[in-house]
Design an enzyme around this catalytic site. Sequence first.
Site, short mmCIF file in Angstrom:
data_model
loop_
_atom_site.label_atom_id
_atom_site.label_comp_id
_atom_site.label_asym_id
_atom_site.label_seq_id
_atom_site.Cartn_x
_atom_site.Cartn_y
_atom_site.Cartn_z
N GLY A 31 3.96 -4.95 -24.94
CA GLY A 31 5.32 -4.60 -25.32
C GLY A 31 5.49 -4.49 -26.82
O GLY A 31 4.52 -4.29 -27.55
N LEU A 33 6.84 -1.97 -28.27
CA LEU A 33 6.16 -0.68 -28.35
C LEU A 33 6.49 0.07 -29.64
O LEU A 33 7.64 0.09 -30.08
CB LEU A 33 6.55 0.19 -27.14
CG LEU A 33 6.22 -0.42 -25.78
CD1 LEU A 33 6.64 0.55 -24.66
CD2 LEU A 33 4.73 -0.75 -25.66
N HIS A 37 1.51 2.90 -29.52
CA HIS A 37 1.50 2.78 -28.05
C HIS A 37 1.92 4.11 -27.41
O HIS A 37 1.35 4.54 -26.41
CB HIS A 37 2.52 1.74 -27.57
CG HIS A 37 2.22 0.33 -27.99
ND1 HIS A 37 2.98 -0.36 -28.87
CD2 HIS A 37 1.23 -0.51 -27.61
CE1 HIS A 37 2.50 -1.59 -29.02
NE2 HIS A 37 1.43 -1.71 -28.27
N GLN A 61 -4.85 -14.98 -23.78
CA GLN A 61 -5.61 -14.40 -24.88
C GLN A 61 -5.15 -14.89 -26.25
O GLN A 61 -5.68 -14.47 -27.27
CB GLN A 61 -5.59 -12.87 -24.82
CG GLN A 61 -4.26 -12.22 -25.19
CD GLN A 61 -4.31 -10.72 -24.96
OE1 GLN A 61 -4.29 -10.24 -23.82
NE2 GLN A 61 -4.39 -9.95 -26.04
N LYS A 149 -7.24 0.78 -32.89
CA LYS A 149 -6.96 -0.25 -33.91
C LYS A 149 -7.70 -1.53 -33.52
O LYS A 149 -8.25 -2.21 -34.36
CB LYS A 149 -5.46 -0.51 -34.04
CG LYS A 149 -5.16 -1.48 -35.20
CD LYS A 149 -3.69 -1.62 -35.46
CE LYS A 149 -3.01 -2.46 -34.41
NZ LYS A 149 -3.47 -3.89 -34.40
O1 PAF Z 1 -4.24 -4.73 -26.96
C1 PAF Z 1 -3.35 -5.37 -26.35
O2 PAF Z 1 -2.15 -5.15 -26.53
C2 PAF Z 1 -3.78 -6.45 -25.37
O3 PAF Z 1 -4.91 -7.11 -25.80
C3 PAF Z 1 -3.96 -5.91 -23.94
C4 PAF Z 1 -5.11 -4.92 -23.85
C5 PAF Z 1 -2.67 -5.27 -23.46
C6 PAF Z 1 -4.28 -7.08 -23.00
O4 PAF Z 1 -3.26 -8.02 -22.98
#
Ligand code: PAF
Length: 281
Positions: A31, A33, A37, A61, A149
């Site tokens: 999100g 965005l 994106h 993550q 990126k």
């Molecule tokens: O690059 C990102 O925004 C995130 O690492 C992803 C690939 C959506 C995974 O959560």
Amino acid sequence: MEIIKTVGQLKERVATQRVAGRTVGLVPTMGALHDGHMSLVERARRENDFVVVSIFVNPTQFNNAADLATYPRTEDADCNRLSRAGVDVAFIPGVEDMYPEPDNRQFDLGEVAAVMEGPMRPGHFNGVAQVVSKLFMFAQPTRAYFGEKDFQQIAVIRRMVETEGFDIEIVDCPIKRADDGLALSSRNVRLTAAQRAVAPMIHKIMAESVANATGKSVSQVRKEVVDSINAVPEMKVEYYEIVHPLTMQPVDDWSDGPVGCITVYCGDVRLIDNIKYTQQA
Ligand code: PAF
């Protein structure tokens, strides 16, 4: 555009498309965005019959709780943009939908994950592999789109696709930059006006290093970039590595068209960028 919040609904919706022989493009996002994106979304729209964009700030993550807590969330604005771009489904699950049970899977991500972001952000790439593999299982895409990126992330995802045996085409899309050269990132909104004013120096210095690399060694170019960026107020380079474009391993000559990958703290905002070194004499 349909907004889907549960895994079950997404699976159903996508299965209907696949049974009808239609291609599905997936753009995984967290999100907030921006035009970067949207360039992925536009490409997915051009290349597929059906487009799914996921918005999910994936907790597994983040190796830093403050980064997770302050990650920008702009769901309404995101949905408006996606709807205007002709997206078919925005998939916006909750944490309990994506992780009904703790995900204990440990992926073998090999050498591509052992450098740069790997040691700097322990667990980060495993978390990315966890969420992306789930999104691949749920959305069953023909193609999935990722921005360059996060150059190392693409290598990690390609590795995960190979080891897990997914039949999915990974499409990497070029970095989008602001007019002054700063790579677009959801984190840029956290820069103060003073930091935003100096942040384009990252790309400027890297681009100059590409232009001036002829006749210099990799280590000399690397040092010059680090020293020049560290001389800018508010900036501190975390790492700058010039790596093989596929293996992500640091190189000591220019023969394979290496890529310079950088992370810089601008105040407390961690910015990431990269640049390709074309063959040097
Ligand atoms: O690059 C990102 O925004 C995130 O690492 C992803 C690939 C959506 C995974 O959560």
